[in-house]
Scaffold this motif. Structure first.
Motif, PDB file in Angstrom:
ATOM      1  N   ALA A  26      62.349-106.286  49.162  1.00  0.00           N
ATOM      2  CA  ALA A  26      61.018-105.892  48.687  1.00  0.00           C
ATOM      3  C   ALA A  26      60.006-107.006  48.933  1.00  0.00           C
ATOM      4  CB  ALA A  26      61.077-105.544  47.198  1.00  0.00           C
ATOM      5  N   LEU A  27      60.388-108.234  48.587  1.00  0.00           N
ATOM      6  CA  LEU A  27      59.473-109.364  48.757  1.00  0.00           C
ATOM      7  C   LEU A  27      59.125-109.567  50.229  1.00  0.00           C
ATOM      8  CD1 LEU A  27      61.060-111.969  46.287  1.00  0.00           C
ATOM      9  CD2 LEU A  27      59.099-110.478  45.889  1.00  0.00           C
ATOM     10  N   LEU A  28      60.158-109.535  51.079  1.00  0.00           N
ATOM     11  CA  LEU A  28      59.933-109.775  52.507  1.00  0.00           C
ATOM     12  C   LEU A  28      59.077-108.678  53.129  1.00  0.00           C
ATOM     13  CD1 LEU A  28      63.441-111.039  53.670  1.00  0.00           C
ATOM     14  CD2 LEU A  28      61.284-112.314  53.774  1.00  0.00           C
ATOM     15  N   SER A  29      59.426-107.420  52.857  1.00  0.00           N
ATOM     16  CA  SER A  29      58.670-106.333  53.482  1.00  0.00           C
ATOM     17  C   SER A  29      57.242-106.315  52.959  1.00  0.00           C
ATOM     18  CB  SER A  29      59.360-104.993  53.244  1.00  0.00           C
ATOM     19  OG  SER A  29      59.474-104.730  51.867  1.00  0.00           O
ATOM     20  N   GLY A  30      57.067-106.610  51.667  1.00  0.00           N
ATOM     21  CA  GLY A  30      55.721-106.625  51.101  1.00  0.00           C
ATOM     22  C   GLY A  30      54.854-107.688  51.739  1.00  0.00           C
ATOM     23  N   ALA A  31      55.397-108.913  51.841  1.00  0.00           N
ATOM     24  CA  ALA A  31      54.633-110.006  52.445  1.00  0.00           C
ATOM     25  C   ALA A  31      54.310-109.673  53.897  1.00  0.00           C
ATOM     26  CB  ALA A  31      55.426-111.309  52.362  1.00  0.00           C
ATOM     27  N   ALA A  32      55.316-109.173  54.620  1.00  0.00           N
ATOM     28  CA  ALA A  32      55.133-108.905  56.049  1.00  0.00           C
ATOM     29  C   ALA A  32      54.097-107.812  56.282  1.00  0.00           C
ATOM     30  CB  ALA A  32      56.471-108.513  56.667  1.00  0.00           C
ATOM     31  N   LEU A  33      54.208-106.716  55.553  1.00  0.00           N
ATOM     32  CA  LEU A  33      53.292-105.597  55.800  1.00  0.00           C
ATOM     33  C   LEU A  33      51.868-105.926  55.361  1.00  0.00           C
ATOM     34  CD1 LEU A  33      55.657-102.654  54.836  1.00  0.00           C
ATOM     35  CD2 LEU A  33      54.754-103.166  57.110  1.00  0.00           C
ATOM     36  N   ALA A  34      51.731-106.646  54.249  1.00  0.00           N
ATOM     37  CA  ALA A  34      50.382-106.996  53.783  1.00  0.00           C
ATOM     38  C   ALA A  34      49.688-107.908  54.788  1.00  0.00           C
ATOM     39  CB  ALA A  34      50.459-107.673  52.411  1.00  0.00           C
ATOM     40  N   VAL A  35      50.407-108.922  55.285  1.00  0.00           N
ATOM     41  CA  VAL A  35      49.800-109.838  56.253  1.00  0.00           C
ATOM     42  C   VAL A  35      49.547-109.120  57.577  1.00  0.00           C
ATOM     43  CG1 VAL A  35      50.162-111.944  57.590  1.00  0.00           C
ATOM     44  CG2 VAL A  35      50.711-111.900  55.166  1.00  0.00           C
ATOM     45  N   SER A  36      50.478-108.249  57.951  1.00  0.00           N
ATOM     46  CA  SER A  36      50.274-107.458  59.168  1.00  0.00           C
ATOM     47  C   SER A  36      48.969-106.665  59.064  1.00  0.00           C
ATOM     48  CB  SER A  36      51.463-106.519  59.367  1.00  0.00           C
ATOM     49  OG  SER A  36      51.272-105.721  60.494  1.00  0.00           O
ATOM     50  N   GLY A  37      48.745-106.050  57.910  1.00  0.00           N
ATOM     51  CA  GLY A  37      47.511-105.293  57.698  1.00  0.00           C
ATOM     52  C   GLY A  37      46.285-106.188  57.786  1.00  0.00           C
ATOM     53  N   ALA A  38      46.362-107.362  57.158  1.00  0.00           N
ATOM     54  CA  ALA A  38      45.217-108.287  57.186  1.00  0.00           C
ATOM     55  C   ALA A  38      44.901-108.686  58.623  1.00  0.00           C
ATOM     56  CB  ALA A  38      45.517-109.521  56.339  1.00  0.00           C
ATOM     57  N   LEU A  39      45.942-108.950  59.426  1.00  0.00           N
ATOM     58  CA  LEU A  39      45.735-109.354  60.823  1.00  0.00           C
ATOM     59  C   LEU A  39      45.126-108.216  61.636  1.00  0.00           C
ATOM     60  CD1 LEU A  39      49.018-111.292  61.752  1.00  0.00           C
ATOM     61  CD2 LEU A  39      46.832-112.217  61.001  1.00  0.00           C
ATOM     62  N   ILE A  40      45.645-107.015  61.433  1.00  0.00           N
ATOM     63  CA  ILE A  40      45.149-105.877  62.209  1.00  0.00           C
ATOM     64  C   ILE A  40      43.692-105.591  61.853  1.00  0.00           C
ATOM     65  CG2 ILE A  40      45.361-103.379  62.497  1.00  0.00           C
ATOM     66  CD1 ILE A  40      48.405-103.755  62.331  1.00  0.00           C
ATOM     67  N   GLN A  41      43.385-105.623  60.554  1.00  0.00           N
ATOM     68  CA  GLN A  41      42.001-105.364  60.144  1.00  0.00           C
ATOM     69  C   GLN A  41      41.052-106.407  60.733  1.00  0.00           C
ATOM     70  OE1 GLN A  41      42.568-105.203  55.886  1.00  0.00           O
ATOM     71  NE2 GLN A  41      43.807-103.362  56.163  1.00  0.00           N
ATOM     72  N   ALA A  42      41.463-107.666  60.721  1.00  0.00           N
ATOM     73  CA  ALA A  42      40.572-108.717  61.226  1.00  0.00           C
ATOM     74  C   ALA A  42      40.468-108.659  62.745  1.00  0.00           C
ATOM     75  CB  ALA A  42      41.064-110.090  60.786  1.00  0.00           C
ATOM     76  N   SER A  43      41.586-108.442  63.441  1.00  0.00           N
ATOM     77  CA  SER A  43      41.480-108.532  64.898  1.00  0.00           C
ATOM     78  C   SER A  43      40.885-107.269  65.512  1.00  0.00           C
ATOM     79  CB  SER A  43      42.807-108.910  65.559  1.00  0.00           C
ATOM     80  OG  SER A  43      43.879-108.272  64.959  1.00  0.00           O
ATOM     81  N   LEU A  44      41.028-106.127  64.861  1.00  0.00           N
ATOM     82  CA  LEU A  44      40.353-104.936  65.370  1.00  0.00           C
ATOM     83  C   LEU A  44      38.991-104.750  64.711  1.00  0.00           C
ATOM     84  CD1 LEU A  44      43.170-102.225  65.572  1.00  0.00           C
ATOM     85  CD2 LEU A  44      42.270-103.659  67.391  1.00  0.00           C
ATOM     86  N   ASP A  45      38.646-105.629  63.768  1.00  0.00           N
ATOM     87  CA  ASP A  45      37.395-105.519  63.035  1.00  0.00           C
ATOM     88  C   ASP A  45      37.249-104.116  62.452  1.00  0.00           C
ATOM     89  OD1 ASP A  45      34.833-106.024  62.056  1.00  0.00           O
ATOM     90  OD2 ASP A  45      33.906-105.283  63.889  1.00  0.00           O
ATOM     91  N   ASN A  46      38.270-103.680  61.755  1.00  0.00           N
ATOM     92  CA  ASN A  46      38.275-102.298  61.270  1.00  0.00           C
ATOM     93  C   ASN A  46      38.932-102.250  59.897  1.00  0.00           C
ATOM     94  OD1 ASN A  46      38.611 -99.554  60.849  1.00  0.00           O
ATOM     95  ND2 ASN A  46      39.063 -99.143  62.989  1.00  0.00           N
TER      96      ASN A  46
END
Lengths: 332, 309
Positions: free
Chosen positions: A66-86
């Motif tokens: 749970a901890l690993l998937s949560g950290a990974a998916l949250a950061v993945s989302g932050a990266l995608i939002q910032a790099s696609l500016d969306n």
């Protein structure tokens, strides 16, 4: 004056929530482990064989997952939002999760029993989806909403692929129904090992790239003028997002909305500086999934919901809220 | 008038008496005054088989304020993007301080020239954080500000007059304050050359003059070379040492402001007659004056009035 800066407060609060969720996650369930027993296990003291067995074979792998998937998916989302500016983009919305899911099932069907293969395949699938979306937004100057719609189309196609595999080869993946909605029941320690290494690499890349993502917020032309390699940064950050989401999907299944909800909540408290958004998202995402998984286990006990279902109940309305909030500006 | 005539558009720059800074014939040996930006025989097009710019030669002299003027779509912003390396010429060369833009790394380029992009988005940051972005080409991998970076950010905020807004969200500033904050960011970049792409768009008349006065002052006191794309003819004439006039992808005139104005090229580009008006009562066309003087202004008369339907 002299007050602690907000991001630090947020980081501390998230860390406390993480510890609390993890401890409760280790203790609560079909048969409980008491706090003294947990303390004894942590400090290497005496405890019953039953409690030890439950902790080491069931609870620890699950909470860790749970901890690993949560950290990974949250950061993945932050990266995608910032790099696609969306602001609407996240691994499940733009098809990154389902790309990973399809490749995991494909690998499981073609090469059964290769544990190391799952995260590799997941990364490949996630990358395919991320690059497809990247190419689309790059080549056509598509609006943010168009990118989301394209993501839904990609998700649909990958979803059809997953269902095809599961119908043609029903034994390809044990627990496939949980995999499709995202869940952590039955996760074993050996499922988490390789993905944990991938997640560590992805998180490191995210932390290194965070200050550059701040520059990207000025727009491509301005970022270029400041000496940033805009295209290369986007590509590397999307690849890191794919590594993270893929690794998480490889053992947690299609866990949705963590990558959407958590970064937005974090930005609400710490602002838009990615040097804070990334680490706080990692901690808060871990706490969020661990907490939700705990709820999913105890809410309808003795029945257990896959945590992905609970996430969808939270994430769906949140997505609509984001659409309405951004309606006035920015989505076109 | 003592100023020489405007240089014809694409004569070799070395032939013009006002351009001592042309490069040697092989393009490698810079003579004493290297131009800040030099376009040599540049061709560029956005779409295949639709040439937009061909055989363009232009020079942005070091140490001067140069305005690029011309109607919409004439290629002004393209000229900026060719200099910043965002676009590559199909043929010919673009050199910044004598170095080919295409051969520079992103960081090298950002240490030679600061560009205030027309499309710069107002980010969710404080003024101080925005200005600190200007240090990016000087920073290491971690993105941490060294004491030297901090000092440069501080100096840039002071210089642009935004230090008292340091903790404000850039999105909440007025248009003029916001442009000053962005200008402070380009100052923090610490380059000799600053390129401004339509810096006065959306600003009211006072904010325009404030910004231009700051630009002039930066040139005069710190010796910054400024090249700017600007739509307002009065501002361009009043605050620039030199003009580059563009029309349909061609440079139709370039040179000292007074000479280019006298050549009529600016008026031709817009199909306007530009008349100087003196404040002290004589009305139009008295003795020649410094176009920058506050004692005169410019009135534009359309050569053809669009007919009302």
């Amino acid at each position: 004056m002299g007050s602690t800066p907000k991001p630090v407060v947020a980081l501390v609060v998230a860390a406390v929530a993480l510890v609390a969720a993890a401890a409760l996650g280790l203790m609560l369930g079909a048969s409980s482990v008491s706090l003294p027993e947990l303390a004894a296990w942590l400090t290497g003291g005496e405890l019953s064989a039953t409690a030890r067995n439950i902790l080491e074979n069931v609870r620890v792998p699950r909470v860790l997952a749970a901890l690993l998937s949560g950290a990974a998916l949250a950061v993945s989302g932050a990266l995608i939002q910032a790099s696609l500016d969306n602001p609407l983009a996240s691994p499940n919305i733009i098809g990154v999760n389902s790309g990973a899911g399809l490749f995991v099932l494909l690998a499981a069907s073609l090469v059964p029993g290769a544990l190391w293969l799952a995260p590799v395949a997941a990364f490949a699938g996630a990358l395919v989806a991320a690059l497809a979306i990247f190419g689309l937004s790059l080549g056509t100057g598509a609006s943010r909403l168009t990118v989301v719609l394209a993501g839904i189309a990609i998700t649909t196609v990958f979803g059809a692929g997953m269902n095809t595999i599961l119908i043609v080869d029903p034994d390809a993946y044990v627990g496939s129904s949980t995999f499709l909605v995202g869940g952590l029941s039955g996760v074993l320690m050996r499922d988490v090992g390789w993905p944990a290494a991938y997640i560590a690499v992805g998180l490191a890349a995210a932390l290194v790239g965070a200050p550059k993502l701040n520059i990207l917020a000025l727009g491509d032309e301005a970022a270029h003028g400041l000496g940033l390699n805009v295209g290369a940064l986007r590509l590397v950050m999307l690849a890191a997002a794919a590594v993270l989401a893929g690794a998480a999907v490889s053992f947690a299944g299609l866990l949705g909305f963590v990558g959407l909800v958590v970064p937005h909540l974090v930005r609400f408290f710490v602002g838009h500086d990615n040097r804070w958004v990334v680490p706080v998202s990692a901690v808060a995402g871990a706490a969020f999934v661990a907490g939700c998984d705990l709820l999913a286990r105890v809410l309808f006990a003795p029945y257990e919901l896959p945590v992905g279902i609970l996430m969808a109940f939270i994430g769906g309305p949140f997505f609509i809220y984001l659409i309405l909030k951004n309606k006035g500006g920015g989505l076109d | 008038m003592t100023e020489p005539n405007a240089e014809p558009a694409c004569e070799p720059v070395a032939a013009a008496p006002t351009s001592p800074g042309a490069m040697g014939p092989d393009g490698a040996v810079p003579s004493p005054a290297v131009p800040a930006v030099e376009y040599r025989d540049v061709a560029f097009s956005y779409r295949p088989r639709r040439p937009f710019i061909a055989g363009l030669c232009a020079t942005v002299e070091a140490g001067a304020v140069t305005s690029i003027v011309g109607p919409n779509g004439c290629g002004k912003s393209t000229l900026v993007k060719l200099a910043s390396g965002l676009l590559r010429p199909a043929s010919g060369s673009v050199a910044v301080k004598g170095r080919d833009v295409g051969a520079l790394s992103a960081r090298e380029r950002a240490r030679l020239m600061a560009v205030l992009a027309q499309s710069a988005r107002t980010p969710p940051m404080t003024v101080e954080a925005l200005v600190a972005c200007g240090r990016h080409p000087h920073q290491g991998l971690g993105g941490r500000l060294s004491p030297a970076d901090r000092a440069a950010v501080e100096a840039a905020m002071e210089r642009a007059g935004v230090a008292r807004f340091r903790a404000h969200d850039v999105r909440r500033l007025s248009g003029g304050e916001r442009q000053r904050a962005f200008l402070a960011m380009t100052l923090a970049q610490d380059t000799d050359l600053i390129v401004l792409d339509e810096p006065t768009t959306y600003l009211d008349i006072n904010a325009c003059h404030d910004l231009m006065a700051l630009v002039r002052d930066l040139n005069r006191r710190e010796g910054k070379t400024v090249a700017m794309v600007i739509h307002d003819i009065d501002l361009a004439l009043r605050y620039s040492d030199r003009l580059i006039v563009m029309q349909k992808g061609n440079v139709t005139a370039q040179g000292p402001t007074g000479a280019v104005l006298a050549s009529g090229a600016v008026g031709d580009a817009f199909a306007m007659d530009i008349c100087r008006h003196d404040r002290d009562g004589d009305g139009f066309a008295g003795e020649p004056r410094d176009p920058r003087s506050a004692e005169c202004g410019y009135v534009l008369y359309p050569r053809e009035v669009p007919r009302e339907e």
